[in-house]
Design an enzyme around this catalytic site. Sequence first.
Site, PDB file in Angstrom:
ATOM      1  N   CYS A 149     -13.573  30.961  -5.858  1.00 22.16           N
ATOM      2  CA  CYS A 149     -13.174  30.112  -4.730  1.00 22.16           C
ATOM      3  C   CYS A 149     -12.197  29.042  -5.184  1.00 22.16           C
ATOM      4  O   CYS A 149     -11.239  28.697  -4.477  1.00 22.16           O
ATOM      5  CB  CYS A 149     -14.402  29.456  -4.099  1.00 22.16           C
ATOM      6  SG  CYS A 149     -15.578  30.595  -3.342  1.00 22.16           S
ATOM      7  N   CYS A 188     -18.771  28.505  -6.819  1.00 24.99           N
ATOM      8  CA  CYS A 188     -17.996  29.759  -6.867  1.00 24.99           C
ATOM      9  C   CYS A 188     -16.670  29.540  -7.584  1.00 24.99           C
ATOM     10  O   CYS A 188     -15.757  28.897  -7.040  1.00 24.99           O
ATOM     11  CB  CYS A 188     -17.778  30.263  -5.437  1.00 24.99           C
ATOM     12  SG  CYS A 188     -16.590  31.606  -5.295  1.00 24.99           S
TER      13      CYS A 188
END
Length: 310
Positions: free
Chosen positions: A65, A62
């Site tokens: 993230c 991700c």
Amino acid sequence: MSIVDPSSGSPLTPSQPTSTAATDAPPGDEQLIIDVDSNNIQQLLELSMQVPVLLDCWAPWCQPCKVLMPILEKLTREYRGTFILAKLNIDENQEIAAQLGVRSVPDVKLISQGGLVDHFQGALPEKEIREWLARYFPAPEDAPASPEEQAAEALAQGDAATARAIYEQLMQQNPEHYPYQVELARALVMEERGDEALALLDNLPPEERDAAAARGVRASIEFRDEAPGDEELAALADRDDSEAQFKRALRQVADGDYETGLESLLNLMRTDRAYGDDIARKTLLRVFDTLGAEHPLTVTYRRRLFTLLY
């Protein structure tokens, strides 16, 4: 939504977080940020009975993230034990993620007294995360302004060089946080470096390039290109026909005198709606794009435009 106690399967009751870390021995710096998995999830829930916990649900694949995590770590250290940051890799802890109802990452959950109090999803800018935290915790008294806040203040004060330097540094730290690139383009426009700003905008992913913020910066460049120069403006001084009114409005907008420019365009709509194939209305919409949907002038003049039309 309740968090489930793995030892019993019973839901834990949510409650509001305390404003400070109410522990006899607040955690030291080495304990402010921890990794959580099935081995210590129960200890995490028990810890939340003493001090609120921010649970950052993330995944290695991700990219947002990776943008968000350094911001959360920075804020956790800044708050000095007011809350703990716990990081949960959902790929390695799928059962826990399922219990938490995690459907997309990043997903940040505020846990207090063993229960879920609030959460947010996505890689929010630092300013918005601070505002979210402010709902539950007093801000650290000596917390410096965030880089985003410093850059925005510099832009508001017309200090484009300072804003540009800050956004360039932020881009190096978070190359895939595209709002920084849009704001850098805005600073470049203020420095009369429109070609560089356009190149930056053109290299954004399509969804970011076509979003309102990028469209607004692009529109501000177009206004500067379309506005009459000083000589042409002087030649229009004694004229009050529709063309002169429109060109003066363009110059006002290009110079950043948005309220006067919007008022001029609205007046032109009242007196000569047909001029330039309704160009006054179309230009008003472009100015709204430049300012952004939430700008006070956009809100005011969009309402006045609606009243004039209907």
